[in-house]
Design a protein around this motif. Structure first.
Motif, PDB file in Angstrom:
ATOM      1  N   ALA A   1     -12.342  -2.610  -5.993  1.00 33.15           N
ATOM      2  CA  ALA A   1     -11.743  -3.670  -5.179  1.00 33.15           C
ATOM      3  C   ALA A   1     -12.398  -3.741  -3.800  1.00 33.15           C
ATOM      4  CB  ALA A   1     -10.248  -3.446  -5.057  1.00 33.15           C
TER       5      ALA A   1
ATOM      6  N   GLN B   1      -9.516   1.217  -6.534  1.00 34.42           N
ATOM      7  CA  GLN B   1      -9.756   0.845  -5.135  1.00 34.42           C
ATOM      8  C   GLN B   1     -11.250   0.766  -4.850  1.00 34.42           C
ATOM      9  OE1 GLN B   1      -7.261   1.808  -1.793  1.00 34.42           O
ATOM     10  NE2 GLN B   1      -8.842   3.140  -0.942  1.00 34.42           N
TER      11      GLN B   1
ATOM     12  N   ASN C   1       0.842  -1.193   0.000  1.00 34.40           N
ATOM     13  CA  ASN C   1       0.000   0.000   0.000  1.00 34.40           C
ATOM     14  C   ASN C   1       0.880   1.247   0.000  1.00 34.40           C
ATOM     15  OD1 ASN C   1      -2.760   1.197   0.306  1.00 34.40           O
ATOM     16  ND2 ASN C   1      -1.795   2.081   2.123  1.00 34.40           N
TER      17      ASN C   1
ATOM     18  N   VAL D   1      -1.007  -1.004  -4.390  1.00 33.32           N
ATOM     19  CA  VAL D   1      -2.059   0.018  -4.318  1.00 33.32           C
ATOM     20  C   VAL D   1      -1.394   1.388  -4.342  1.00 33.32           C
ATOM     21  CG1 VAL D   1      -3.979   0.924  -2.969  1.00 33.32           C
ATOM     22  CG2 VAL D   1      -3.485  -1.539  -2.931  1.00 33.32           C
TER      23      VAL D   1
ATOM     24  N   TRP E   1      -5.437  -0.594  -7.941  1.00 35.81           N
ATOM     25  CA  TRP E   1      -5.002  -1.851  -7.326  1.00 35.81           C
ATOM     26  C   TRP E   1      -4.479  -2.738  -8.444  1.00 35.81           C
ATOM     27  CZ3 TRP E   1      -7.449  -4.591  -2.622  1.00 35.81           C
ATOM     28  CH2 TRP E   1      -7.715  -3.668  -1.590  1.00 35.81           C
TER      29      TRP E   1
ATOM     30  N   VAL F   1      -0.369  -7.542  -4.476  1.00 39.29           N
ATOM     31  CA  VAL F   1      -1.231  -6.389  -4.744  1.00 39.29           C
ATOM     32  C   VAL F   1      -0.430  -5.111  -4.497  1.00 39.29           C
ATOM     33  CG1 VAL F   1      -3.379  -5.185  -4.175  1.00 39.29           C
ATOM     34  CG2 VAL F   1      -3.268  -7.686  -4.005  1.00 39.29           C
TER      35      VAL F   1
END
Length: 362
Positions: A298, A295, A131, A242, A345, A240
């Motif tokens: 997701a 996002q 993230n 982000v 994402w 992942v």
């Protein structure tokens, strides 16, 4: 903490590396990232709970392995990995192992069961979650000069800039592929002689599509490499990334390099006093099989909804109604258009089908 200036001209990649991660770097400060800007992790515990649900879906796709890894890249002070492990159901939590990957020192109060590393662990099975990591992987900045030639931007510790050598080699190839600042007819930097062609000569050859002076780009090659290395640490599972992102065909004409200090955007100055960040070309980072979604999409697929609770709940259980209303407000912030919901994402499965595909709607 502000470092003592040397007056040296350097590329933005080297200058940012020292400003963020050097001995006096921004991320070495005791307050951590949360002291200067608000990420989805800090906005609401709903975010960690959603990532925990994603980890459960990865667990199912993996066939419930004996050990399930959760790797928190650029972990800050370990807020996300702590929240994810706490939100797991007991049967998954008993098999889960948490890793926090961060260059800063381990916080004294972090759960002893979370392993603190400077690099992602190798050969794991589970979910690697990055993230707002890639936006802080330092990159070079290129700018088109008066002759239409993309050149590296050099910077001093006080933020002053000047243009350096023409972009060449792998960096030039990356620009041509992912963020072209020149037309197809423009000679490559490798083909340029030491004497740069005059603007007049170039404009005669390319009267209609001459790149304009001052156009800028961040050369995302180090991010592509960093992401590929992180994905390679997985034996099986899902990675992942982000981040705020942009995509081919709609790159910002002047780039996105900026700074943040104490919650406010500021001029990027590589002296350790502020965060230095730039949006990510996630399409360039994606490996085969990767997919980028918002996002907003997701989180909705993971059960985060901004729907208001039914008014009937207020009559039956006022406390629960207030709690649900607050949660709805936090969900709106996490999925808002023009805000956190616009984050990209990048979903990169490794050895399993993408566990998000059947739930996603754009």
């Amino acid at each position: 903490m502000r470092r003592v200036g040397t007056g040296e001209w350097r590329g933005w990649r080297e200058a940012t590396e020292e400003a963020l991660y050097g001995p006096s770097g921004f991320y070495r400060g005791p307050e951590g990232p949360a002291g200067h800007f608000r990420t989805s992790v800090h906005a609401s515990p709903l975010f960690a709970a959603a990532v925990a649900r994603l980890l459960c879906r990865v667990d199912e796709a993996l066939g419930r392995p004996a050990e399930l890894a959760f790797v928190d890249m650029a972990a800050g002070r370990g807020e996300l990995v702590t929240g994810v492990l706490a939100a797991l159901p007991a049967d998954v939590a008993s098999r889960a192992r948490g890793y926090a990957v961060e260059r800063a020192d381990r916080p004294a109060v972090l759960d002893h069961r979370i392993e603190w590393l400077t690099q992602p662990p190798k050969g794991i099975t589970g979910l690697l979650f990055a993230n707002e990591w890639l936006d802080n992987v330092p990159v070079e900045v290129a700018e088109v000069d008066a002759a239409g030639v993309p050149r590296l931007v050099l910077v001093r510790d006080d933020g002053a800039e000047r243009l350096g050598e023409p972009v060449a080699g792998a960096e030039a190839q990356w620009l041509r592929r992912w963020w072209p600042l020149v037309s197809e007819e423009m000679p490559s930097p490798e083909a340029l002689s030491e004497e740069v062609p005059s603007p007049e000569a170039l404009s005669e050859e390319m009267p209609f599509d001459m790149p304009f002076e001052g156009a800028r780009a961040e050369i995302g090659l180090p991010r592509d490499t960093a992401w590929a290395g992180a994905v390679a640490s997985l034996d099986r599972g899902l990675a992942v990334a982000v981040d705020y992102a942009h995509f081919a065909g709609a790159r910002p004409p002047f780039g996105t390099l900026t700074g943040f200090r104490e919650g406010r955007e500021t001029v990027p100055v590589p002296d350790g006093s502020c965060d230095i960040t730039a949006h990510v070309a996630l399409d360039a980072c994606a490996l085969p099989g990767g997919r980028v979604v918002t996002q907003r999409a997701a989180l909705r697929a993971l059960g985060v909804s901004g729907a208001r609770p039914a008014l009937s709940l207020a009559a039956k259980d006022p406390t629960a109604y207030v709690r649900a209303l607050a949660g709805a407000g936090e969900a709106v912030e996490l999925t808002a258009t023009g805000g956190l919901g616009d984050f990209g994402w990048l979903l990169q499965p490794v050895g399993i089908p993408n566990p998000m595909l059947e739930f996603l709607t754009q």
